[in-house]
Scaffold this active site. Structure first.
Site, short mmCIF file in Angstrom:
data_model
loop_
_atom_site.label_atom_id
_atom_site.label_comp_id
_atom_site.label_asym_id
_atom_site.label_seq_id
_atom_site.Cartn_x
_atom_site.Cartn_y
_atom_site.Cartn_z
CG HIS A 40 -106.01 4.48 13.46
ND1 HIS A 40 -106.16 5.47 14.41
CD2 HIS A 40 -104.68 4.41 13.18
CE1 HIS A 40 -104.97 6.00 14.68
NE2 HIS A 40 -104.06 5.37 13.95
CB SER A 92 -102.96 -0.98 -1.21
OG SER A 92 -102.21 -0.77 -0.03
C1 LIG Z 1 -106.66 4.01 8.75
C2 LIG Z 1 -106.26 5.13 9.64
N1 LIG Z 1 -107.21 5.87 10.22
C3 LIG Z 1 -106.91 6.91 11.03
C4 LIG Z 1 -105.60 7.24 11.28
C5 LIG Z 1 -105.30 8.39 12.19
O1 LIG Z 1 -104.88 9.46 11.42
P1 LIG Z 1 -104.05 10.66 12.10
O2 LIG Z 1 -102.72 10.08 12.50
O3 LIG Z 1 -103.95 11.65 10.99
O4 LIG Z 1 -104.81 11.16 13.26
C6 LIG Z 1 -104.57 6.51 10.69
C7 LIG Z 1 -103.17 6.86 10.95
O5 LIG Z 1 -102.26 6.21 10.58
C8 LIG Z 1 -104.91 5.42 9.85
O6 LIG Z 1 -103.97 4.68 9.29
#
Ligand SMILES: Cc1ncc(COP(=O)(O)O)c(C=O)c1O
Length: 385
Positions: free
Chosen positions: A120, A323
């Site tokens: 992310h 998934s």
């Molecule tokens: C794999 C992954 N990690 C972290 C996040 C971040 O999460 P948040 O939007 O709850 O801060 C996301 C959000 O889509 C995600 O897909």
């Protein structure tokens, strides 16, 4: 609270807008089927969970008792004893990832944070905020981290402890990094368990994998040091939220005593949203384990239906095991815009969530994708002639 007639009209029109668009979402993993009306009455209180829920504080309007139950529920899901773990209800997956990276950096101040190209985007932000040395690791075409590249990089930085940010379900392809393989390779390379830190970013899949028959490794029993999960994704919440859970010994290192609240703080924020623990508590308590399994199975079936329906129409759709993210070739820009699709590079995806109750929920998108594909193919066919 007195609002002018104009302001009331503004709110009314936003209300209509929300009603119209509440199920718009086909490409972002937000469950929209929740009903927390039993909690609405608590909106009249200024609830604040500043500090550590496991200790009494002097701010009385808190939901520590609920946060305690939420965290012990997650400790059970991710297979760690409550007394060996500590975590809290966050503002979302990003805060949980930041908390975990903070713990890792305190443990290994000279460590290197490794994350894959498919991680992310917020991990880059976190690395900069925490001033952590970091490296981007190659991904396989499936979206999983390339373990060969990871291990080569770790070998090249031998003096710097590895802090591994593993994806348990990537944002775009739902790929799960193979933490069993990573751990095995680290052991073969001579790393003892305490020589590295392993974080699991399980924003969406953290509430999928505990409920399937053959989950990919993702728990503390599988060797992670911490896990972050979003609450507004699979559980569903009107307010973005999440949880982070870590091995307790890592957390002790960052505790600070705060005299004026008469408590210890171990969290990233000061004041913390006290309504989110209530929401997560109600979300978790309102379903049995079997009901969670059925909820997840429903999404997986819908995702499988989407893959086969698109493939029948000649669209190369696919998804990973366990998934709910269905990947397909990026359609034309007007279609991306019309359906608010999350698209990156040559790919886009849909995400099957619990509010997609019937296959018909996907039909408008499928019809548009199929028509779009015909239009896209047209010029190529003409060229070929
Ligand atoms: C794999 C992954 N990690 C972290 C996040 C971040 O999460 P948040 O939007 O709850 O801060 C996301 C959000 O889509 C995600 O897909």
């Amino acid at each position: 609270m007195i609002l002018s007639a104009t302001d009331q009209m503004k709110l009314n029109s936003f209300w209509q807008y929300c009603l119209q668009h509440q199920y718009f979402n086909i490409s972002y993993p937000e469950s929209a089927d929740f009903d927390y009306s039993q909690l609405e009455r608590f909106l009249r209180f200024s609830i604040n969970n500043c500090g550590d829920w496991s200790e009494p504080g002097n701010y009385l309007l808190n939901t520590f008792a609920f946060e305690r139950e939420v965290m012990s529920h997650f400790a059970g899901l991710y297979r760690i004893a409550v007394q060996d773990s500590w975590g809290y209800v966050t503002n979302g997956g990003t805060e949980g990832n930041m908390f975990a990276c903070y713990l890792a950096r305190e443990l290994f101040p000279n460590g290197t944070l490794y994350y894959s190209r498919d991680s992310h985007y917020s991990v880059m932000k976190i690395a900069r905020l925490l001033k952590m040395r970091s490296q981007v690791v190659a991904s396989l075409p499936s979206g999983e981290i390339d373990c060969n590249d990871l291990l080569q990089r770790i070998a090249a930085n031998r003096g710097s402890a590895p802090i591994i940010f593993a994806n348990i379900g990537t944002t775009l392809r739902g790929a799960v990094d193979d933490i069993a393989d990573i751990r095995q390779r680290l052991a073969l390379a001579g790393f003892a368990r305490d020589d590295y830190y392993l974080h699991a970013d399980a924003a969406l899949s953290g509430m999928i994998l505990p409920f399937v028959g053959s989950p990919q490794p993702h728990t503390f029993a599988d060797g992670i040091d911490s896990i972050s999960v979003s609450g507004h994704k699979m559980i569903g919440s009107p307010i973005p939220c999440g949880i982070v859970l870590a091995r307790r010994r890592h957390v002790e290192r960052i505790s600070v005593e705060v005299d004026y609240i008469a408590a210890r703080d171990r969290t990233i924020s000061g004041s913390r949203n006290g309504h989110s623990p209530l929401i997560l508590w109600a979300g978790l308590r309102s379903r049995t384990h079997e009901q969670w399994c059925r909820r997840v199975q429903h999404c997986l079936h819908m995702a499988e239906y989407a893959v086969s329906r698109l493939r029948q129409a000649g669209i190369a759709a696919w998804r990973h095991a366990n998934s709910v993210t269905v990947v397909f070739p990026r359609p034309s820009e007007p279609l991306v815009q019309a359906f608010g699709l999350a698209a990156s590079g040559h790919e886009a995806h849909l995400i099957a969530m619990p509010h997609h109750r019937e296959p018909a929920a996907f039909d408008p998108l499928f019809d548009a994708l199929i028509a779009d594909r015909r239009e896209q193919l047209q010029p190529i066919q003409v060229y070929a002639v």
